[in-house]
Structure formats: C-alpha cells, structure tokens
Design a protein around this motif. Structure first.
Motif, PDB file in Angstrom:
ATOM      1  N   PHE A   1       0.800  -1.151   0.018  1.00 51.31           N
ATOM      2  CA  PHE A   1       0.008   0.068  -0.031  1.00 51.31           C
ATOM      3  C   PHE A   1       0.995   1.339  -0.190  1.00 51.31           C
ATOM      4  N   THR A   2       0.184   2.536  -0.409  1.00 49.63           N
ATOM      5  CA  THR A   2       0.905   3.772  -0.542  1.00 49.63           C
ATOM      6  C   THR A   2      -0.183   4.671   0.428  1.00 49.63           C
ATOM      7  N   VAL A   3       0.196   5.740   0.771  1.00 52.30           N
ATOM      8  CA  VAL A   3      -0.391   6.795   1.455  1.00 52.30           C
ATOM      9  C   VAL A   3      -0.656   7.879   0.603  1.00 52.30           C
ATOM     10  N   ALA A   4      -1.995   8.265   0.219  1.00 49.66           N
ATOM     11  CA  ALA A   4      -2.063   9.583  -0.612  1.00 49.66           C
ATOM     12  C   ALA A   4      -2.985  10.504   0.289  1.00 49.66           C
ATOM     13  N   HIS A   5      -2.826  11.742   0.299  1.00 51.52           N
ATOM     14  CA  HIS A   5      -3.684  12.607   0.899  1.00 51.52           C
ATOM     15  C   HIS A   5      -4.518  13.352   0.049  1.00 51.52           C
ATOM     16  N   PHE A   6      -5.855  13.461   0.788  1.00 57.14           N
ATOM     17  CA  PHE A   6      -7.032  13.685   0.235  1.00 57.14           C
ATOM     18  C   PHE A   6      -7.347  15.314   0.828  1.00 57.14           C
ATOM     19  N   LEU A   7      -7.781  16.307  -0.298  1.00 60.16           N
ATOM     20  CA  LEU A   7      -7.912  17.497   0.366  1.00 60.16           C
ATOM     21  C   LEU A   7      -9.328  17.975  -0.109  1.00 60.16           C
ATOM     22  N   THR A   8     -10.294  18.353   0.491  1.00 59.30           N
ATOM     23  CA  THR A   8     -11.550  18.853   0.046  1.00 59.30           C
ATOM     24  C   THR A   8     -11.282  20.434  -0.327  1.00 59.30           C
ATOM     25  N   VAL A   9     -11.571  20.659  -1.789  1.00 58.43           N
ATOM     26  CA  VAL A   9     -11.227  21.950  -2.225  1.00 58.43           C
ATOM     27  C   VAL A   9     -12.532  22.721  -2.755  1.00 58.43           C
ATOM     28  N   ALA A  10     -12.328  24.077  -2.828  1.00 60.83           N
ATOM     29  CA  ALA A  10     -13.424  24.937  -3.397  1.00 60.83           C
ATOM     30  C   ALA A  10     -13.598  24.651  -4.895  1.00 60.83           C
ATOM     31  N   ASP A  11     -12.580  24.606  -5.549  1.00 58.93           N
ATOM     32  CA  ASP A  11     -12.184  24.592  -7.122  1.00 58.93           C
ATOM     33  C   ASP A  11     -11.050  23.597  -7.212  1.00 58.93           C
ATOM     34  N   ILE A  12     -11.311  22.599  -7.856  1.00 54.13           N
ATOM     35  CA  ILE A  12     -10.337  21.448  -8.258  1.00 54.13           C
ATOM     36  C   ILE A  12      -9.248  21.931  -9.215  1.00 54.13           C
ATOM     37  N   GLU A  13      -9.645  22.690 -10.271  1.00 55.47           N
ATOM     38  CA  GLU A  13      -8.545  23.325 -11.274  1.00 55.47           C
ATOM     39  C   GLU A  13      -7.630  24.405 -10.390  1.00 55.47           C
ATOM     40  N   ARG A  14      -8.095  25.108  -9.727  1.00 57.54           N
ATOM     41  CA  ARG A  14      -7.453  26.051  -9.002  1.00 57.54           C
ATOM     42  C   ARG A  14      -6.336  25.595  -8.034  1.00 57.54           C
ATOM     43  N   SER A  15      -6.929  24.523  -7.149  1.00 64.40           N
ATOM     44  CA  SER A  15      -5.935  23.953  -6.290  1.00 64.40           C
ATOM     45  C   SER A  15      -4.789  22.936  -7.014  1.00 64.40           C
ATOM     46  N   ALA A  16      -5.190  22.418  -8.221  1.00 66.00           N
ATOM     47  CA  ALA A  16      -4.318  21.584  -8.846  1.00 66.00           C
ATOM     48  C   ALA A  16      -3.148  22.475  -9.376  1.00 66.00           C
ATOM     49  N   ARG A  17      -3.769  23.630 -10.005  1.00 60.16           N
ATOM     50  CA  ARG A  17      -2.741  24.642 -10.621  1.00 60.16           C
ATOM     51  C   ARG A  17      -1.619  25.131  -9.335  1.00 60.16           C
ATOM     52  N   PHE A  18      -2.283  25.506  -8.076  1.00 61.82           N
ATOM     53  CA  PHE A  18      -1.293  25.824  -7.086  1.00 61.82           C
ATOM     54  C   PHE A  18      -0.326  24.927  -6.823  1.00 61.82           C
ATOM     55  N   TYR A  19      -0.764  23.432  -6.668  1.00 64.13           N
ATOM     56  CA  TYR A  19       0.417  22.424  -6.289  1.00 64.13           C
ATOM     57  C   TYR A  19       1.165  22.136  -7.401  1.00 64.13           C
ATOM     58  N   GLU A  20       0.777  22.495  -8.861  1.00 67.08           N
ATOM     59  CA  GLU A  20       1.801  22.234 -10.008  1.00 67.08           C
ATOM     60  C   GLU A  20       2.733  23.476 -10.029  1.00 67.08           C
ATOM     61  N   THR A  21       2.237  24.469  -9.765  1.00 68.82           N
ATOM     62  CA  THR A  21       3.089  25.997  -9.971  1.00 68.82           C
ATOM     63  C   THR A  21       4.035  25.793  -8.754  1.00 68.82           C
ATOM     64  N   VAL A  22       3.486  25.536  -7.666  1.00 74.67           N
ATOM     65  CA  VAL A  22       4.479  25.957  -6.427  1.00 74.67           C
ATOM     66  C   VAL A  22       5.388  24.702  -6.189  1.00 74.67           C
ATOM     67  N   PHE A  23       4.935  23.679  -6.155  1.00 77.67           N
ATOM     68  CA  PHE A  23       5.797  22.350  -5.646  1.00 77.67           C
ATOM     69  C   PHE A  23       6.233  21.686  -6.770  1.00 77.67           C
ATOM     70  N   GLY A  24       5.647  21.931  -8.095  1.00 74.71           N
ATOM     71  CA  GLY A  24       5.986  21.203  -9.496  1.00 74.71           C
ATOM     72  C   GLY A  24       5.477  20.052  -9.619  1.00 74.71           C
ATOM     73  N   GLY A  25       4.370  20.085  -9.020  1.00 82.18           N
ATOM     74  CA  GLY A  25       3.556  18.667  -8.948  1.00 82.18           C
ATOM     75  C   GLY A  25       3.129  18.325 -10.616  1.00 82.18           C
ATOM     76  N   HIS A  26       2.717  17.387 -10.778  1.00 89.00           N
ATOM     77  CA  HIS A  26       2.425  16.887 -12.257  1.00 89.00           C
ATOM     78  C   HIS A  26       0.668  16.458 -12.143  1.00 89.00           C
ATOM     79  N   ILE A  27       0.101  17.417 -12.926  1.00 93.31           N
ATOM     80  CA  ILE A  27      -1.567  17.243 -12.906  1.00 93.31           C
ATOM     81  C   ILE A  27      -1.786  15.957 -13.671  1.00 93.31           C
ATOM     82  N   LEU A  28      -2.355  14.902 -12.919  1.00 90.52           N
ATOM     83  CA  LEU A  28      -2.680  13.689 -13.799  1.00 90.52           C
ATOM     84  C   LEU A  28      -4.069  13.852 -14.221  1.00 90.52           C
ATOM     85  N   SER A  29      -5.054  14.398 -13.506  1.00 90.36           N
ATOM     86  CA  SER A  29      -6.395  14.355 -13.802  1.00 90.36           C
ATOM     87  C   SER A  29      -6.893  15.770 -13.060  1.00 90.36           C
ATOM     88  N   LEU A  30      -7.828  16.507 -13.861  1.00 90.51           N
ATOM     89  CA  LEU A  30      -8.695  17.480 -13.155  1.00 90.51           C
ATOM     90  C   LEU A  30     -10.182  17.077 -12.549  1.00 90.51           C
TER      91      LEU A  30
END
Length: 151
Positions: free
Chosen positions: A19-48
């Motif tokens: 098993f692995t551990v993933a973190h789940f966040l409840t957000v107001a706007d999926i794309e806005r949050s995904a873009r934040f984690y992509e921009t700030v931390f260099g995350g790779h968006i796999l799905s919106l």
C-alpha cells in the motif's frame, strides 16, 4: 486500482502491491488547487476530475494528492460531509513537507506564488515555516538539523 487518463496515457495509482498513502483535500475549485500544487511544488497534474464527480489527481514528489469538491454523505460514508475548512486559522491536520534546504525552498516557492505565514524559524531541532494553499490549508515546510537523531 484507480486509473487516471492523461493525454491518451493511463497512469495507475500506486501501489502495484502492498500500500501507499495519498493525501485527500476537500477544495472549493479542483483546477485552482491543482494549478497551485503544480506551480508551487512542481506537481504533475494527472487529472482535473470530471463532471460526474471524479476527483483531481496530482503527483507531487513521492506522493499523490487527491483533490475534490465537498459534498454530503455517500453510501460508503453515510454520516460524513466533506467541506473546505470554515476557519483557516483553526486546523486539526496539515501536510508536512521535509526538504534539504528550507531557505532555498522558501525563496523558490514564494517566487512561484506561495503565501508563507512567516519566514523560516528555528524550532525543535529544525527550521520550519508554513504555507497556505488557496483553500486555507496549511503546509509545513521543514528542514531537520543534521545533529538531531530521531528514534
């Protein structure tokens, strides 16, 4: 096993065993949050996510972040309601990122738009600071001192 489609490629959420551990966040706007984690931390968006309620998936370093809008109870969690924190100054958990160079990350991530609560400070054998994401969640960024031994 969760599957995420990105530009005609299918990524299977780990693990292939165990098993692995993933973190789940409840957000107001999926794309806005995904873009934040992509921009700030260099995350790779796999799905919106999608219109049927599927969450967004972001791969960040060695972990996965799952983001989705809130909602009422579902058959598999009949008494649970998910919502963005109503008060960003009252939290019960937060993401913790360990880095090799906290001051370097502070400068880099601040330049990418991260809003830090304070500059890095010395505390408990480490140097640390906190970021707020678009929904008010806090993220600890810390660097352990080499002389500190855990365990």
């Amino acid at each position: 096993m969760s599957r995420v489609r990105v530009e005609n490629e299918v990524y299977m959420m780990p693990p292939h065993r165990g098993f692995t551990v993933a973190h789940f966040l409840t957000v107001a706007d999926i794309e806005r949050s995904a873009r934040f984690y992509e921009t700030v931390f260099g995350g790779h968006i796999l799905s919106l996510g999608d219109s049927s309620g599927a969450p967004g998936y972001i791969q960040i370093a060695n972990t996965w972040l799952i983001v989705n809008i809130g909602g009422g109870p579902t058959p598999d969690k009949p008494s649970v309601t998910l919502r963005v924190p109503p008060d960003p100054n009252s939290v019960s958990s937060f993401m913790n990122i360990r880095v090799a160079d906290v001051r370097g990350c502070f400068e880099c991530w601040r330049a990418r738009g991260a809003e830090f609560i304070t500059e890095p400070m010395e505390k408990y054998g480490e140097t640390r600071c906190y970021i707020r994401d678009p929904d008010g969640y806090i993220i600890e960024v810390g660097q352990s001192k080499s002389a500190v031994v855990y365990g």
